[in-house]
Design a protein around this motif. Structure first.
Motif, PDB file in Angstrom:
ATOM      1  N   ALA A 150       0.760  -1.197   0.009  1.00 25.32           N
ATOM      2  CA  ALA A 150       0.000   0.132  -0.099  1.00 25.32           C
ATOM      3  C   ALA A 150       0.878   1.157   0.309  1.00 25.32           C
ATOM      4  CB  ALA A 150      -0.854  -0.031   1.164  1.00 25.32           C
ATOM      5  N   ILE A 151       1.951   1.280   0.807  1.00 23.04           N
ATOM      6  CA  ILE A 151       2.688   2.381   0.822  1.00 23.04           C
ATOM      7  C   ILE A 151       3.386   2.918  -0.410  1.00 23.04           C
ATOM      8  CG2 ILE A 151       4.954   3.168   1.798  1.00 23.04           C
ATOM      9  CD1 ILE A 151       4.417   2.031   4.300  1.00 23.04           C
ATOM     10  N   PHE A 152       4.011   1.662  -1.061  1.00 24.07           N
ATOM     11  CA  PHE A 152       4.543   1.828  -2.412  1.00 24.07           C
ATOM     12  C   PHE A 152       3.412   2.170  -3.572  1.00 24.07           C
ATOM     13  CE2 PHE A 152       7.983  -1.092  -1.215  1.00 24.07           C
ATOM     14  CZ  PHE A 152       9.083  -0.308  -1.358  1.00 24.07           C
ATOM     15  N   THR A 153       2.179   1.746  -3.419  1.00 24.10           N
ATOM     16  CA  THR A 153       1.274   2.172  -4.389  1.00 24.10           C
ATOM     17  C   THR A 153       0.779   3.954  -4.265  1.00 24.10           C
ATOM     18  OG1 THR A 153       0.249  -0.098  -4.460  1.00 24.10           O
ATOM     19  CG2 THR A 153      -1.306   1.627  -5.200  1.00 24.10           C
ATOM     20  N   VAL A 154       0.593   3.887  -3.068  1.00 24.02           N
ATOM     21  CA  VAL A 154       0.453   5.442  -2.834  1.00 24.02           C
ATOM     22  C   VAL A 154       1.531   6.301  -3.336  1.00 24.02           C
ATOM     23  CG1 VAL A 154      -0.086   7.276  -1.023  1.00 24.02           C
ATOM     24  CG2 VAL A 154      -1.043   4.990  -0.888  1.00 24.02           C
ATOM     25  N   ALA A 155       2.748   6.053  -3.090  1.00 26.37           N
ATOM     26  CA  ALA A 155       4.137   6.719  -3.466  1.00 26.37           C
ATOM     27  C   ALA A 155       3.813   7.040  -4.888  1.00 26.37           C
ATOM     28  CB  ALA A 155       5.385   5.929  -2.826  1.00 26.37           C
ATOM     29  N   GLU A 157       1.422   6.578  -7.344  1.00 25.04           N
ATOM     30  CA  GLU A 157       0.401   7.381  -7.482  1.00 25.04           C
ATOM     31  C   GLU A 157       0.604   8.668  -7.398  1.00 25.04           C
ATOM     32  OE1 GLU A 157      -3.135   5.818  -5.497  1.00 25.04           O
ATOM     33  OE2 GLU A 157      -3.168   4.098  -6.851  1.00 25.04           O
ATOM     34  N   ASN A 158       1.250   9.145  -6.574  1.00 22.92           N
ATOM     35  CA  ASN A 158       1.491  10.640  -6.291  1.00 22.92           C
ATOM     36  C   ASN A 158       3.050  10.986  -6.543  1.00 22.92           C
ATOM     37  OD1 ASN A 158      -0.851  10.971  -4.665  1.00 22.92           O
ATOM     38  ND2 ASN A 158       0.065   9.941  -2.964  1.00 22.92           N
ATOM     39  N   LEU A 159       3.791  10.135  -7.157  1.00 29.04           N
ATOM     40  CA  LEU A 159       5.093  10.626  -7.741  1.00 29.04           C
ATOM     41  C   LEU A 159       4.933  11.620  -8.894  1.00 29.04           C
ATOM     42  CD1 LEU A 159       8.068   9.929  -7.485  1.00 29.04           C
ATOM     43  CD2 LEU A 159       7.693   8.225  -9.256  1.00 29.04           C
ATOM     44  N   PRO A 160       3.992  11.761  -9.747  1.00 23.83           N
ATOM     45  CA  PRO A 160       4.001  12.761 -10.778  1.00 23.83           C
ATOM     46  C   PRO A 160       3.721  14.025 -10.164  1.00 23.83           C
ATOM     47  CG  PRO A 160       2.755  10.735 -11.558  1.00 23.83           C
ATOM     48  CD  PRO A 160       3.200  10.559 -10.340  1.00 23.83           C
ATOM     49  N   ARG A 161       2.790  14.144  -9.098  1.00 26.40           N
ATOM     50  CA  ARG A 161       2.583  15.349  -8.481  1.00 26.40           C
ATOM     51  C   ARG A 161       3.639  15.801  -7.774  1.00 26.40           C
ATOM     52  NH1 ARG A 161      -2.715  13.627  -5.358  1.00 26.40           N
ATOM     53  NH2 ARG A 161      -3.406  12.270  -7.150  1.00 26.40           N
TER      54      ARG A 161
END
Length: 171
Positions: A150-155, A157-161
């Protein structure tokens, strides 16, 4: 004088050339050479037993009205004579004791217990059952894997922002 020394050699009482051990499981008497270790004798007797017969755990010297003398696996068998007889003791003689708690099982910390009779391992008995602690560790590992995922998924997903935010501060 040399003759007296020779006479004393021949007239001194000699130990019997063998020892007799009465085996309860076999219903027979087994003979062993003087100086035989008890563990070796137990191993040989157990090899002669039929399937399903109770295994011999150790050998004792018994005499009516006396406390038995137990021989450990490394003890040398001794004939005490004067009414003492050597006999086997089976696992069934320990009323109420389960096989896993028998005297024959020596190390208790190892995951695989080795039973030594004489010089060679006779049998390897694995610890039975799955403990609560084992199941708890597996469940904890699954939870940690899902949390890390979950931590890697959230990271990701928010990497482009995050990249755009960093670029806006540098420009």
């Amino acid at each position: 004088m040399a003759e007296e020394g020779e006479d004393s050699k021949f007239n001194s009482p000699q130990p019997p050339p063998f020892l007799e051990v009465a085996c309860k499981s076999l219903g027979k008497i087994s003979r062993f050479a003087a100086g035989t270790r008890a563990g070796f004798a137990v191993s040989l007797i157990n090899r002669k037993l039929e399937a399903g017969a109770p295994l011999v755990s150790h050998i004792e010297a018994v005499k009516d009205g006396e406390e038995p003398i137990s021989f450990g696996p490394d003890a040398i068998l001794v004939d005490y004579s004067n009414g003492w007889k050597l006999q086997t003791v089976t696992e069934l003689d320990f009323g109420g004791v389960r096989k896993a708690e028998s005297i024959r099982l020596i190390p208790t910390q190892a995951p695989n217990l080795q039973i030594f009779e004489g010089r060679r391992p006779a049998k390897i008995v694995p610890k039975s059952g799955v403990s609560f602690l084992y199941i708890a560790k597996i469940l904890l590992a699954f939870v940690l894997i899902f949390v890390l995922g979950a931590i890697f998924t959230v990271a990701l997903e928010n990497l482009p922002r995050l990249i755009l935010l960093i670029n806006s501060y540098t420009n």
